[in-house]
Write a protein that holds these residues in place. Structure first.
Motif, short mmCIF file in Angstrom:
data_model
loop_
_atom_site.label_atom_id
_atom_site.label_comp_id
_atom_site.label_asym_id
_atom_site.label_seq_id
_atom_site.Cartn_x
_atom_site.Cartn_y
_atom_site.Cartn_z
N THR C 10 0.85 -1.19 0.00
CA THR C 10 0.00 0.00 0.00
C THR C 10 0.88 1.24 0.00
OG1 THR C 10 -1.17 -1.28 1.65
CG2 THR C 10 -2.09 0.85 1.09
N ARG C 11 0.61 2.16 -0.85
CA ARG C 11 1.39 3.40 -0.99
C ARG C 11 2.87 3.09 -1.21
NH1 ARG C 11 -0.48 7.23 3.97
NH2 ARG C 11 -2.46 6.28 4.37
N GLY C 12 3.18 1.94 -1.80
CA GLY C 12 4.59 1.64 -2.07
C GLY C 12 5.39 1.51 -0.79
N PHE C 13 4.72 1.20 0.31
CA PHE C 13 5.44 1.11 1.59
C PHE C 13 6.05 -0.26 1.69
CE2 PHE C 13 6.58 2.36 5.63
CZ PHE C 13 6.24 1.41 6.56
N ALA C 14 7.34 -0.34 1.56
CA ALA C 14 7.96 -1.65 1.37
C ALA C 14 8.75 -2.12 2.58
CB ALA C 14 8.89 -1.59 0.16
N THR C 15 8.68 -1.39 3.68
CA THR C 15 9.49 -1.79 4.82
C THR C 15 8.93 -3.04 5.47
OG1 THR C 15 9.84 0.52 5.20
CG2 THR C 15 10.48 -0.95 6.96
N LYS C 16 9.81 -3.96 5.86
CA LYS C 16 9.35 -5.16 6.55
C LYS C 16 9.09 -4.81 8.00
CE LYS C 16 12.09 -8.71 7.48
NZ LYS C 16 12.77 -10.00 7.46
N VAL C 17 7.94 -5.17 8.49
CA VAL C 17 7.55 -4.84 9.86
C VAL C 17 7.15 -6.12 10.58
CG1 VAL C 17 5.86 -3.63 11.27
CG2 VAL C 17 6.71 -2.56 9.20
N THR C 18 7.77 -6.37 11.72
CA THR C 18 7.41 -7.56 12.49
C THR C 18 6.92 -7.10 13.86
OG1 THR C 18 9.47 -8.37 11.59
CG2 THR C 18 8.23 -9.87 12.99
N ALA C 19 5.76 -7.56 14.27
CA ALA C 19 5.28 -7.20 15.60
C ALA C 19 5.06 -8.47 16.40
CB ALA C 19 4.00 -6.39 15.50
N LYS C 20 5.66 -8.53 17.57
CA LYS C 20 5.48 -9.71 18.41
C LYS C 20 4.71 -9.27 19.65
CE LYS C 20 8.32 -12.70 21.05
NZ LYS C 20 9.47 -12.51 21.74
N GLU C 21 3.54 -9.83 19.83
CA GLU C 21 2.70 -9.39 20.95
C GLU C 21 2.96 -10.23 22.18
OE1 GLU C 21 -1.46 -8.51 19.00
OE2 GLU C 21 -1.58 -8.60 21.17
N PHE C 22 2.97 -9.60 23.32
CA PHE C 22 2.87 -10.37 24.54
C PHE C 22 2.21 -9.49 25.59
CE2 PHE C 22 6.66 -8.00 25.30
CZ PHE C 22 6.80 -7.88 26.66
N SER C 23 1.63 -10.11 26.58
CA SER C 23 0.88 -9.33 27.54
C SER C 23 1.87 -8.63 28.47
CB SER C 23 -0.05 -10.23 28.35
OG SER C 23 0.68 -11.32 28.86
N GLY C 24 1.96 -7.35 28.38
CA GLY C 24 2.89 -6.62 29.24
C GLY C 24 2.58 -5.16 29.17
N LYS C 25 3.18 -4.40 30.06
CA LYS C 25 2.86 -2.99 30.09
C LYS C 25 3.88 -2.16 29.35
CE LYS C 25 1.55 -3.74 34.89
NZ LYS C 25 0.33 -4.45 34.67
N VAL C 26 4.89 -2.80 28.81
CA VAL C 26 5.95 -2.03 28.16
C VAL C 26 6.12 -2.52 26.74
CG1 VAL C 26 7.22 -1.42 30.22
CG2 VAL C 26 7.65 -3.60 29.13
N SER C 27 6.66 -1.64 25.92
CA SER C 27 6.88 -1.98 24.52
C SER C 27 8.28 -1.56 24.13
CB SER C 27 5.90 -1.23 23.63
OG SER C 27 4.60 -1.28 24.15
N THR C 28 8.79 -2.23 23.11
CA THR C 28 10.03 -1.76 22.51
C THR C 28 9.78 -1.59 21.02
OG1 THR C 28 10.87 -3.96 21.99
CG2 THR C 28 11.41 -3.08 24.14
N LEU C 29 10.44 -0.62 20.45
CA LEU C 29 10.35 -0.37 19.01
C LEU C 29 11.77 -0.25 18.50
CD1 LEU C 29 8.32 0.21 16.73
CD2 LEU C 29 8.53 2.62 17.27
N THR C 30 12.12 -1.11 17.57
CA THR C 30 13.50 -1.13 17.07
C THR C 30 13.48 -0.97 15.57
OG1 THR C 30 14.04 -2.69 18.81
CG2 THR C 30 15.60 -2.50 17.03
N VAL C 31 14.35 -0.11 15.06
CA VAL C 31 14.52 0.02 13.63
C VAL C 31 15.93 -0.47 13.30
CG1 VAL C 31 14.56 1.58 11.67
CG2 VAL C 31 13.00 2.01 13.56
N LYS C 32 15.98 -1.53 12.54
CA LYS C 32 17.29 -2.09 12.17
C LYS C 32 17.60 -1.63 10.76
CE LYS C 32 19.60 -6.33 13.28
NZ LYS C 32 19.71 -7.64 12.83
N VAL C 33 18.70 -0.95 10.59
CA VAL C 33 19.07 -0.38 9.30
C VAL C 33 20.30 -1.12 8.79
CG1 VAL C 33 19.61 1.75 8.07
CG2 VAL C 33 18.31 1.85 10.20
N ASN C 34 20.26 -1.58 7.53
CA ASN C 34 21.45 -2.24 6.97
C ASN C 34 22.49 -1.18 6.67
OD1 ASN C 34 20.25 -4.84 6.90
ND2 ASN C 34 19.10 -4.21 5.09
#
Lengths: 449, 124, 362
Positions: C10-34
């Protein structure tokens, strides 16, 4: 003074009162009739299982003559049996602290039966080889020597406890000293093991991909620990005092200053932690240190008063310490560093702002929740708290208690525990500029009309 | 209230308003001629009082070439002051050369200071 | 919960996105750049770009980002390694939109003001390099990489000032690597649907499409090389072997074996697993160079003679599972591993080199 645009106008609304999602996992507890407590927290996402014994026998269970026996016992048990654990596909580790000691295994999901068998035969029923003990004693003594000679901040922290809690068990260094460890023999270890490794003093913790019922069944069947109850340990008592180990050959000054803090079960346990997080930690080499949200970090970074500092609220069963440890190579300005730090601590009683308290609370939540980042970390948290004070606040309880802290609570606590109260001071390195005790003690309050 | 940011704001207002522009612009040209700093080789931004942390920070961010040129102009002006002589007419700074070279850096530093003060006093 | 992969056009958005859910109150967001040290065209360029991350951006300054982040209860950092620059944020779960925007702004709108380089980035980079290179084990690791790979993975990890890097170089590199096809977004503790919505509405969707700079083929490797580096302090002797992807499992088990109590050798093993190739290293270290010499000779002799690795398979499986929990790198299957024999290798001696052996003495 210009009042700033509130952060509520930025891209995201800062609604701090929303309820949190359900907890990471519920901890289940079972107490067996022989006194052993079993605690389990399952996480089906985990790929491993951690199983460990937490025994309420750390350096506070020692005396000045066998100081270090708890740590040496750990080393002997772990090093002489590591290969056997490894063959079974288990990683075997241990930890010794002031009030407890732990032995834990990490393995794949189905490893619990073997783990409990090995823990039983090697830890609960430990048989010590006298010669091996002497060999390990040499290695441990060398490690302690290296610690004393290179880990200056760690050494200062131990001395801080030694002076603050002098003549009570909390004063003993956690892993002993080179002198005391070098005199230990297998008999001392056996005596210590017999007295302290008893059922009433042991908690079995399992985390990761585990099921509570399975763990209980295994423990009932396989774990044989001598019956007995927790040995009596006298309480830690704080005494305002100082110890200085001036050494001008070191490259910097390492200082630690602390007030009497809160015990683990104290109603103000979380208030003290929020207060410590309000000032937080600082590392001068990181660019972010110029931008931190504390007045103290701004002053320190502008005038290079410290290389690093970190505030702590260390809590034990009967006592605690609240203060900070700092390292500075700007040894001519240690008096400024300590002055500005203690004046900031004064502000906790008189002028701490809602924004600072809110910041401290948020950062504390982040720190607390992200410290539980592996099954082993969760097991350590559960085991250490349950074996020391009998219960561990769940994550939701902790978050709710942190949420309840407000400016009034911080000011009340600081007015009682920090304002014009005794301090314990410890320092090593080039501490000529660390002023005398009365100067520092007088900085704990302000002359106000 | 005498920050360079406020001065620039006032100046922009004047330049936007035709009536004020017609009063202030000729007056400022007259003032500059009478001040005579261009006749000893200086630009306006060389005259800014620089013994303040804000201006020191801005000066530290000047590109090297601008910095060397500023120092040369300062030395030239000092020499003129000692000898009580003006520069020959060919060496006077021309109007089109008298650019506010330091102003962008000053505005950036002042914005940073203002932002820091605002964030230090944030209400949550 | 199973991890789910996301790729949408959609809209040529080609980034691979992986989301792993678990029950918790905190989140992490990581961008890995080659964009690691093996990708950059100049030595140290990846390190400087990593250090430039989270400085001033057009919508918000570094100061504002720090202060707002603290009030939201979050932390962020940027790390560089040989293959990637990793920007990560860990925060309380409700702050997800803020951090999606913050990370997106770092990639798209970093101001790269000229004064930030000498005032902030270079001093921090110098400290990174100095403290790392003061450690002889790190030094040995760097030299072994340089011997084995020469360029790419063999380039130095940190900026050492040998090649001049200007602000323009950094800006160019940022424009080249911060593109949709060259980044991967990994999140834990967030709702997949929310995340993809926030990302496609955010600055991430405005990044240029670009192309992936990840390594596509195994690089050329070299064996039989050695080097010696004099330094005061601890002495270190190291042996390294390049590893083909097919052999990863064997070397993981070998690493577990050598680091466990099952092995009587006094050496540390490390297996650096990159996307197309691996590097297995053995390090002997001590303040006494003759002890190091004895240790490394014993280790090489035993490995040349051949080792049966079956006893260590269970332990290796455990360690790989533990590593997968923390880093997310999928554990290789070690069931088929049998034994190991050391062939040609690269060798480095660091420290008191007069008392350390040469490669032909091992």
């Amino acid at each position: 003074m210009l009042s700033a645009r509130s952060i509520k106008q930025s891209t995201v609304s800062l609604n701090l009162k929303r309820t949190f999602a359900t907890a990471y996992g519920k901890t289940q507890y079972t107490s067996l009739s022989n006194g052993i407590t079993i605690a389990t927290e399952s996480n089906p996402d985990a790929k491993s299982a951690t199983l460990g014994l937490w025994v309420g026998a750390g350096s506070t269970s020692e005396n000045p003559y066998n100081n270090g026996v708890s740590g040496l016992l750990n080393q002997v048990i772990v090093n002489s049996n590591q290969a056997e654990f490894n063959k079974a596909g288990l990683k075997f580790g241990s930890n010794v602290a002031k009030e407890y000691t732990s032995f834990f295994t990490q393995g794949l999901k189905g490893s619990l039966p073997q783990a409990i068998e090995l823990l039983n035969s090697k830890v609960a029923q430990a048989e010590l080889n006298a010669e091996y003990v002497l060999k390990q004693r040499e290695i441990t003594a060398k490690q302690l020597e290296a610690f004393e000679e290179t880990n200056h901040a760690g050494r200062v922290f131990e001395h801080l406890h030694a002076t603050a809690f002098q003549n009570t068990p909390l004063a003993l260094p956690t892993r002993g000293t080179v002198e005391t460890v070098s005199d230990l023999i297998a008999q001392d270890l056996e005596k210590f093991h017999k007295k302290n490794y008893v059922a009433g003093n042991t908690v079995v913790v399992a985390t990761g991909d585990v099921k509570h019922e399975d763990v209980v069944a295994l423990v009932e069947k396989k774990l044989q620990i001598a019956a007995g109850s927790v040995p009596e340990i006298s309480a830690g008592k704080f005494l305002g005092s100082e110890v200085r180990l001036r050494d001008d050959t070191l490259p910097a000054a390492y200082i630690a200053i602390a007030h009497e803090g809160e015990a683990i079960n104290s109603p103000n346990y979380y208030v003290a932690q929020v207060a410590a997080e309000i000032f937080g930690s600082y590392n001068g080499v990181e660019p972010i240190s110029k931008n931190l949200g504390t007045k103290l970090s701004g002053t320190v970074s502008e005038f290079h008063l410290a290389d690093t500092y970190n505030h702590f609220s260390a809590s034990y069963k009967t006592a605690g310490l609240w203060g900070y440890a700092a390292e500075t190579s700007n040894v001519g300005n240690i008096d400024d560093l300590v002055h500005f730090t203690l004046k900031e601590w004064n502000r906790l009683t008189i002028s701490i702002s809602p924004a600072e308290v809110a910041r401290g609370k948020q950062l504390l939540k982040n720190k607390l929740l992200f410290s539980l980042n592996s099954p082993l970390a969760v097991a350590e948290d559960i085991g250490s708290k349950v074996v020391t004070v009998g219960r561990r606040a769940s994550v939701e309880e902790a978050i709710a208690a942190i949420e309840k802290v407000d400016v009034a609570a911080v000011k009340k606590w600081a007015g009682a525990k920090l304002w014009d109260q005794d301090i314990a001071v410890a320092g090593t390195g080039q501490i000529e500029g660390l002023l005398d005790y009365m100067r520092l003690r007088n900085e704990t309050s302000m002359m106000r009309w | 209230m005498a920050t360079h940011t406020s001065i620039v704001k006032a100046g922009d207002f004047i330049l936007r308003t035709p009536l004020l522009r017609s009063i202030f612009v000729p007056t400022s040209h007259f003032f500059i001629k009478q001040a005579g700093y261009r006749e000893i080789g200086l630009k306006l931004d060389d005259l800014i009082f620089d013994e303040t942390p804000v201006v020191q920070k801005a000066l530290s961010r000047l590109p090297a070439k601008e910095s060397y040129a500023r120092n040369f102009r300062t030395l030239t002006a000092a020499q003129c002051a000692i000898t009580h002589h003006l520069l020959p007419k060919e060496q006077w700074v021309k109007a089109e050369e008298d650019t506010p070279y330091l102003l962008p850096y000053l505005l950036e530093v002042e914005a940073e200071v203002a932002e820091r003060e605002a964030l230090d006093n944030i209400t949550v | 919960m199973l991890s789910r992969r996301f790729a949408s056009s959609t809209r040529g958005f080609a980034t691979k996105v992986t989301a792993k859910e678990f029950s918790g109150k905190v989140s992490t967001l990581t961008v890995k750049v080659n964009a690691g040290s093996s990708v950059a065209s100049k030595d140290g360029l990846a390190h400087l770009l990593s250090r430039f991350n989270f400085h001033n951006t057009t919508p918000r300054s570094a100061l504002r980002l720090t202060r707002e982040s603290e009030l939201l209860g979050g932390q962020f950092e940027s790390k560089v390694d040989r293959e990637s620059i990793t920007l990560s944020a860990k925060f309380l779960a409700e702050s997800l939109p803020y951090y999606v925007n913050a990370l997106g702004d770092v990639l798209k709108s970093t101001s790269f003001r000229p004064h930030e380089l000498p005032e902030s980035v270079l001093p921090a980079a110098k400290v990174d390099a100095a403290s790392a290179n003061a450690c002889p084990v790190f030094k040995a690791d760097e030299l072994l990489h340089a011997l084995t790979f020469r360029s790419g993975l063999g380039a130095p990890l940190y900026y050492d000032g040998v090649q001049k890097i200007s602000l323009e170089d950094i800006k160019e590199y940022a424009a080249k690597v911060y593109t949709q096809s060259n980044i991967e977004i990994i999140a834990t503790g967030v709702n997949q649907a929310d995340l993809t919505k926030f990302i496609s509405d955010s600055v991430f969707a405005q990044l240029p499409a670009g192309e992936s700079l990840a390594a596509k083929a195994a690089p050329k490797t070299f064996e039989g090389a050695e080097t010696r580096f004099r330094s005061a302090g601890q002495s270190v002797a190291g042996v390294a072997v390049p590893v083909k992807a097919a052999d990863y499992a064997t070397y993981q088990v070998l690493t577990s074996y050598l680091n466990s109590a099952l092995s009587t050798l006094n050496v540390e093993a490390k297996f650096s697993q990159y996307s197309q190739v691996g590097l297995f290293t053995i390090i002997a270290k001590s303040s006494d160079a003759t002890a190091v010499a004895a240790d490394i000779k014993a280790a090489v002799a035993q490995l040349k003679a051949g080792l049966d690795l079956s006893a260590a398979k269970a332990l290796a499986a455990t360690e790989l599972a533990l590593a997968e929990e923390t880093t997310g790198v999928k554990a290789v299957d070690v069931a088929a591993v049998k034994d190991f024999k050391l062939g040609k290798f690269n060798y480095v001696a660091v420290g008191d080199v007069n008392n350390l052996p040469f490669a032909d003495e091992l």
